[in-house]
Design an enzyme around this catalytic site. Structure first.
Site, PDB file in Angstrom:
ATOM      1  N   HIS A 114       1.041   4.306  -2.962  1.00  0.00           N
ATOM      2  CA  HIS A 114       1.020   5.759  -2.741  1.00  0.00           C
ATOM      3  C   HIS A 114       2.253   6.424  -3.347  1.00  0.00           C
ATOM      4  CE1 HIS A 114      -2.161   6.807   0.428  1.00  0.00           C
ATOM      5  NE2 HIS A 114      -2.403   5.547   0.099  1.00  0.00           N
ATOM      6  N   GLU A 139       4.469  11.113   2.955  1.00  0.00           N
ATOM      7  CA  GLU A 139       3.384  10.197   2.589  1.00  0.00           C
ATOM      8  C   GLU A 139       3.141   9.151   3.667  1.00  0.00           C
ATOM      9  OE1 GLU A 139       0.201   9.616   0.130  1.00  0.00           O
ATOM     10  OE2 GLU A 139       1.750  11.181   0.064  1.00  0.00           O
ATOM     11  N   HIS A 188       0.826  -1.210   0.000  1.00  0.00           N
ATOM     12  CA  HIS A 188       0.000   0.000   0.000  1.00  0.00           C
ATOM     13  C   HIS A 188       0.861   1.262   0.000  1.00  0.00           C
ATOM     14  CE1 HIS A 188      -2.586   3.027   2.196  1.00  0.00           C
ATOM     15  NE2 HIS A 188      -3.289   2.766   1.113  1.00  0.00           N
TER      16      HIS A 188
END
Length: 420
Positions: free
Chosen positions: A52, A121, A48
């Site tokens: 991103h 992030e 994941h």
């Protein structure tokens, strides 16, 4: 459907096109046959994070430029991570398909994984994890999955933990991508206003840098079952129950879809009618199936009050147990019609078609014509569904996940005993 074409490039990447006459837009994306279940314990959540970070800058474009270049032509770009795949996709006008392919190839081959971008992030993802924990009718399904498949990749959450996400660095993210993002495990799928030969030419040029071989491992998913319950100050008890289901490749795959529909797939379904309409025990109740290449679950969710949870859980179990004996042909026929209509309606948009074709190619090695799927559904008889219900609901250990004011829920041992 007869116009769907598949070409395998020299490096092993596959290209699918599904032209839809009359459309002026295209959906185009790359589906990677790698997801959260391919992670090691130390990598939990990295699929994941990588999804991103693919948007956060390449050798040719900054993160802002990636967003601007697609939006300047009226398109949009997005992605998602699941337990067994990661997808990156765009929706653009017909003339901008080359641009979409260029951006997708750029972020999947030339991402720089800047350390400052990674730091920022990771905190965004930490906020996403926090939001999920604050959403009980979302996090309950992670608890259900983890309890069904404890201490193994298939049971871990897709988002990972805060501590692990904060611990990832550039070398870990880039290394994971290098090992797993391999040409034979990637499908470029497009639907709408697309030309097959033109897309193949674009793909040959754009994705030529992908590696053919890497270190990809997948631990088998082994269902265990068990009990998870958490007392939390909520208005409702969020209650979910699973039993072992079937894989994508199981002969009973379509029978399970029928069972999902007739038990909890709509307003006429058994659970909706008995639990909500006749007894007024809840607002929301539904069933769903989760299938993987090697495993699967059949699950039910309901949200109810503290005083109603005991009765709801008992009635829900009653309905599951009696379905193997109490079925009629009319009910099966109605559910088949609903299932076939849902499948066809779901294929009316180019984005959905591009995704379905990519997944079919990854799972079955070919595209399944809608007529073949309909025939498979029609071939399921009354006894097939009864037999599957007996297989799913008898002699098994269920999984229970409950969140909220759970003190009135019966002990797990009492609930589990009814399935044996």
């Amino acid at each position: 459907m007869t116009d769907v074409k598949v070409t395998t490039l020299k490096n092993g990447m596959r290209v699918i096109t599904d032209p839809m006459p009359g459309l002026g837009t295209s959906a185009v994306g790359v589906w990677v046959d790698t997801g959260a279940r391919h992670e090691t314990a130390a990598e939990h959540g990295i699929s994941h994070v990588l999804e991103h970070m693919a948007f956060k800058g390449t050798e040719r474009r900054s993160a802002l430029q990636i967003a601007e270049v697609i939006e300047s032509v009226g398109g949009h770009l997005n992605a998602y991570t699941s337990r067994d795949q990661t997808a990156y996709y765009a929706r653009v006008l017909q003339d901008d398909v080359p641009l979409a392919v260029d951006i997708l190839s750029d972020i999947l081959q030339n991402s720089i994984f800047d350390e400052q971008e990674i730091a920022r992030e990771k905190e965004v993802i930490v906020q996403e994890i926090g939001q999920t924990f604050d959403t009980p009718d979302d996090i309950i399904f992670d608890y259900l999955q983890e309890t069904s498949y404890p201490d193994q990749p298939l049971g871990r959450s897709i988002l990972g933990t805060v501590a692990q996400v904060r611990g990832f660095d550039r070398a870990m993210i880039a290394g994971y991508m290098k090992r797993h993002y391999l040409a034979p495990r990637m499908v470029l799928s497009a639907s709408g206003a697309v030309d097959h030969e033109a897309l193949v030419r674009l793909a040959e040029d754009a994705f030529s840098g992908l590696a053919r071989e890497g270190d990809v491992a997948m631990e088998p998913g082994i269902y265990h079952g068990g009990d998870y319950r958490e007392e939390r100050a909520l208005e409702q008890v969020h209650y979910a129950l699973s039993v072992p289901g079937v894989s994508y490749l199981d002969d009973d795959y379509y029978a399970m879809q029928i069972l999902v529909g007739l038990l909890g797939g709509g307003m006429s379904s058994r659970l909706f009618q008995e639990i909500r309409e006749r007894r007024g025990l809840c607002y929301s109740v539904f069933t769903f199936a989760s299938s993987f290449m090697d495993s699967g679950t059949f699950s039910v969710y309901a949200g109810t009050g503290e005083e109603q949870i005991r009765e709801l859980s008992e009635v829900l179990t009653d309905e599951l147990l009696r379905v193997s004996e109490d079925l009629d042909g009319a009910e099966i026929a109605r559910t088949k019609a609903q299932l076939k209509a849902s499948l066809l309606m779901g294929m009316e948009g180019p984005a959905a078609r591009a995704e379905v074709h990519a997944r079919q190619l990854q799972i079955y090695g070919r595209i399944l014509p809608p007529a073949e799927i309909s025939e498979s559904i029609d071939a399921i008889g009354l006894q097939d569904v009864k037999n599957l219900a007996g297989r799913l609901f008898f002699g098994v250990t269920p999984t229970i996940a409950a969140l909220g004011p759970v003190r009135n829920l019966a002990p797990f041992e009492r609930i589990a005993a009814r399935f044996n």
